[in-house]
Structures are given as C-alpha cells and as structure tokens.
Design a protein around this motif. Structure first.
Motif, short mmCIF file in Angstrom:
data_model
loop_
_atom_site.label_atom_id
_atom_site.label_comp_id
_atom_site.label_asym_id
_atom_site.label_seq_id
_atom_site.Cartn_x
_atom_site.Cartn_y
_atom_site.Cartn_z
N GLU A 1 -9.55 -4.41 2.43
CA GLU A 1 -8.61 -4.22 3.52
C GLU A 1 -8.08 -5.57 4.04
O GLU A 1 -8.83 -6.52 4.11
CB GLU A 1 -9.30 -3.46 4.68
N PRO B 1 -7.63 1.02 -0.93
CA PRO B 1 -8.53 -0.14 -0.96
C PRO B 1 -9.88 0.20 -0.34
O PRO B 1 -9.97 1.03 0.58
CB PRO B 1 -7.78 -1.18 -0.13
N ARG C 1 0.83 -1.21 0.00
CA ARG C 1 0.00 0.00 0.00
C ARG C 1 0.86 1.26 0.00
O ARG C 1 0.58 2.23 -0.71
CB ARG C 1 -0.92 -0.02 1.22
N LEU D 1 -4.62 -0.91 -4.69
CA LEU D 1 -3.74 -1.15 -3.56
C LEU D 1 -3.55 0.11 -2.71
O LEU D 1 -3.49 0.04 -1.47
CB LEU D 1 -2.37 -1.63 -4.05
N ALA D 2 -3.47 1.26 -3.38
CA ALA D 2 -3.23 2.51 -2.66
C ALA D 2 -4.43 2.93 -1.83
O ALA D 2 -4.27 3.40 -0.69
CB ALA D 2 -2.85 3.61 -3.66
N ARG E 1 0.89 4.03 -2.93
CA ARG E 1 0.61 5.45 -2.68
C ARG E 1 1.77 6.33 -3.14
O ARG E 1 1.55 7.45 -3.62
CB ARG E 1 0.31 5.65 -1.19
#
Length: 436
Positions: free
Chosen positions: A436, A431, A9, A428-429, A13
């Motif tokens: 989660e 969710p 994650r 992914l960044a 991001r």
C-alpha cells in the motif's frame, strides 16, 4: 506519488474487471459455442504464426503454403464465427480483451512527465555549424527550406554531396577548429551519431534536425518529426539536455546496433532498393542451422548463447520492439539488449502466444556487451548503416556524454506502451498491506 498510485490501482482494477467480464461472457456461451470461440481463436493464432515461420524460413511450395496459412487461418476463424452465429459474442470478447489491455498498459505506464525530458537554459550559440544531407529523408532539406532558414539565423551550413562518400567526422572537426560553438546535423541517425561524437569529444552542444527517414533519435528526444524546421528554434529559444552516447568498437551510435539476421540482410547491395524482396530471399538461409549464431556476454556475466538476432540499444526500449517501442529516457546510463532465437514453427507459435515471456526472446539491460559469432569479423548494422567489425564486438555506453540543444517548446515523445505483465497488474489492483 499517492495520486499516481491510486490512478494506477484504478486502471489495474479496470483491466481485471474487463478480463473477468470476458470470461463470464464465454461461460454464458459454453453451451452455445463459448469453447469454440476460445479453441478456434487459439488454433488460428498458432497456425498463422507457424505459417509465417514457413513463409520466412522456406522456399518454393512450403513458402506459398506458409503464406496461405498465415492469412487463411485468421480468415477461417472469422468464417467459423460468422457461420456458427458466434460473431457477436466473439466481438464482445475481443472488445473486452482490448479494454483490458488498454487499462493494463495505463496502469503500468510511467507518469506523463517522463515523456518530455526537461533541460537547462543556455546562452544561444554564436557560431553554429550544421551539416545537411540534401538526399536524406527523400529531400527534406529542400522541401522544408532548411538551408535558407538556418542561414537566416546566422548558421553556417555545410551541404554534403550525396553522390560521393564524405567523412562527416572530419568536416565536423574542421568546423570546431575554425571556431564552431555548436554542431548540428540535418540527416539520418547514422550521420547524427558521427557528428554527435565530435560534439561530445569537444563538449559542444549538438543540434538534431530530423531530416532523415525514421528519425528515432529525434522522436525519443521529443522533437517534431513532421516539420524538421521547427528544430531550428532551439538556436534562439532552446534548452540543453545531457544524454547518453553508445559506442560499438569505439564507433558512436545514438539508437541501435543490430547483429545476426537483420545485419546480414542490410549488407546486401540490393537491400536499399528492394528491402522486402531482399529480406524474403535471404531469410531461408539465415534462419537455418548454418545461419548466424551469436554469443553475447554482459559485464555482469549473463550469457545469451546461439542467438539468431541481437539488438543493443542506447538506453532500453519499453517493449522488445524498436520499431514501435520508445525509449522514455536517454540518460539512464544503460544499454538495452534484445536477443531472439526461433528455430521452428513451434518456436514462432510460442512467441505469438507468450510474447515477451517466450523462451525464444531475451530482454535485459547492461553497461557492456561483448558479441562473437566464431569468426574474426562480423556484419553489423549501426544506426541502420551496414558495417563489418572485428570480433569480439564490444558495445558500451557513455553516460550523459552528449549535450543536445532542443527547442524549449516541443511536442515530447509519444507515450510508451509497456508490455503487459498480468502479475504486476493484479498486484497493483489488489495490493497487500506491505504494497500500500
């Protein structure tokens, strides 16, 4: 697993933030050339891809024009940026995009432990036999003193005669009948595959000594390709892996089977001494409508029609490029299938812009693939070796059929760089609750 998800994650991001920063930089330069950077880069990429197509698919003046555009378009874009005073902004944007790609690939990459396949401890062999090709890899057998080192470990070495063809499968079977409890090869991947099939047939361990040119099989096993003598350490301090073995019309392969354009190029006798020149001379004929058109059908009914090139691999590559891609596992029991069909400069530009998402490129997996081209026989390249096989050509995979003995301490396969899928990166960044 949670830690791995958290790291993914963060990387995702970071990729999104780098893209947003690049967009902000361009927006701040809208009045001073931000649009010129975007449009100039886009046009340069399209023109360069179209030039590459003309260089490959045409002869005479059009080929020279294509070569000029392929090289000249990027140079022209750089000159445009420099003369317009935009080079600093362009450099920042390119740097941010590179950061975004690096972070995106880190987010999508599999956990590190997948890069070294762990095996089981086994007793050391007592009557090992290794076939060695002195001409393979530019003379690596002599350069690394493989014969002396192997014989010092009690191995029986069979030296192949480079100047005369030999049935290595027959030599391997003879060695088994004489009591060999391990078979090995110091040579290229084509020879590796033939002896590996005999080892699998008799359920004997197989030793890979990467003394060939590219050694793709050894690389994906995690062996040291820089010093093939280190693979001999598996004889005394080794472990055993169970990996898959591909078959094409009953013939084994450890890496790939190529159909279409590449397969027809390697059939030419002059290819071995002049690879680039032979390929350039053959390409215009092969890329025309009269060139190879392949139909492939998988075991679950998926159809790839009229492909110009097709590659079937023993386990799938992480990216649709077997030259720079990697196979993180060799025991998944699946064939990788890559099909390419590019018929115009527009198609080449589409592939340059969209990469693995282009309509000209098909990537899938299967357990069986049947390939035809409308003729009774077709040229193929099996682990780089030029052959002609009866159609339909059938590729299958034997799951965990091969026992491979490897050194316990080995470098492992280089981390595979996955294709960048921005939808997955955004998921992914950020969710949703269900992710989660």
């Amino acid at each position: 697993m949670a830690t791995g998800a958290a790291h993914a994650r963060l990387w995702a991001r970071g990729a999104v933030l780098a893209v947003m920063a690049a967009v902000v930089v361009l927006l701040l330069e809208v009045g001073g050339g931000g649009m010129v950077i975007v449009v100039g880069g886009f046009v340069g990429l399209v023109v360069s891809a179209a030039g590459m197509w003309w260089m490959l698919a045409r002869r005479g003046p059009l080929r020279w024009l294509g070569a000029f555009l392929m090289v000249g378009a990027p140079v022209g874009v750089i000159v445009l940026y420099v003369r317009g005073g935009l080079w600093v902004t362009a450099l920042v944007v390119v740097g941010l995009w590179a950061v975004a790609l690096a972070c995106g690939r880190a987010a999508l990459r599999r956990p590190r432990e997948g890069h070294v396949m762990r095996g089981e401890a086994r007793h050391a062999p007592r009557r090992a036999v290794i076939l060695m090709n002195p001409a393979s890899g530019g003379g690596k057998v002599a350069r690394f003193r493989l014969v002396e080192r192997a014989e010092g470990l009690g191995v029986r070495v069979i030296l192949l005669e480079p100047t005369s063809p030999v049935d290595v499968g027959h030599l391997a079977r003879t060695a088994v009948s004489e009591g060999a409890d391990l078979l090995g090869v110091a040579g290229g991947d084509g020879t590796q595959a033939q002896v590996a099939a005999v080892a699998a047939e008799h359920d004997l361990p197989f030793l890979v000594v990467p003394a060939g040119t590219r050694n793709h099989f050894a690389m994906d096993l995690g062996l040291d390709r820089n010093d093939p003598s280190l693979s001999l350490g598996a004889l005394t301090h080794g472990e055993e892996l169970r990996v898959d073995l591909g078959e094409v019309n009953g013939r084994p392969f450890v890496n790939t089977v190529s159909f279409g354009v590449y397969a027809q190029v390697v059939q030419r006798p002059e290819y071995r001494d002049a690879k680039a020149g032979t390929a350039l001379d053959a390409m215009p004929d092969l890329l025309r409508e009269s060139g190879p058109r392949l139909d492939a059908v998988t075991d679950d009914g998926r159809h790839l029609p009229a492909q110009q090139a097709l590659l079937v691999s023993n386990n799938p590559y992480t990216r649709p490029d077997p030259f720079t891609g990697r196979r993180p596992r060799l025991d998944q029991g699946e064939l990788g299938v890559i099909g390419v069909r590019v018929e115009s400069a527009a198609g080449a530009a589409d592939m340059a812009l969209r990469g693995s998402f282009s309509d000209s490129l098909h990537v899938l997996t299967a357990h069986r693939v049947d390939v035809t081209d409308g003729d009774d026989t077709m040229p193929v390249a099996v682990d780089g070796e030029a052959l002609t096989l009866a159609t339909p050509v059938t590729c299958t995979i034997r799951h965990r059929a091969l026992r491979v003995r490897v050194p316990r301490d080995r470098p492992g396969a280089p981390p595979a760089a996955p294709s960048v899928d921005w939808r997955r990166i955004f998921t992914l960044a950020f969710p949703g609750r269900g992710d989660e």
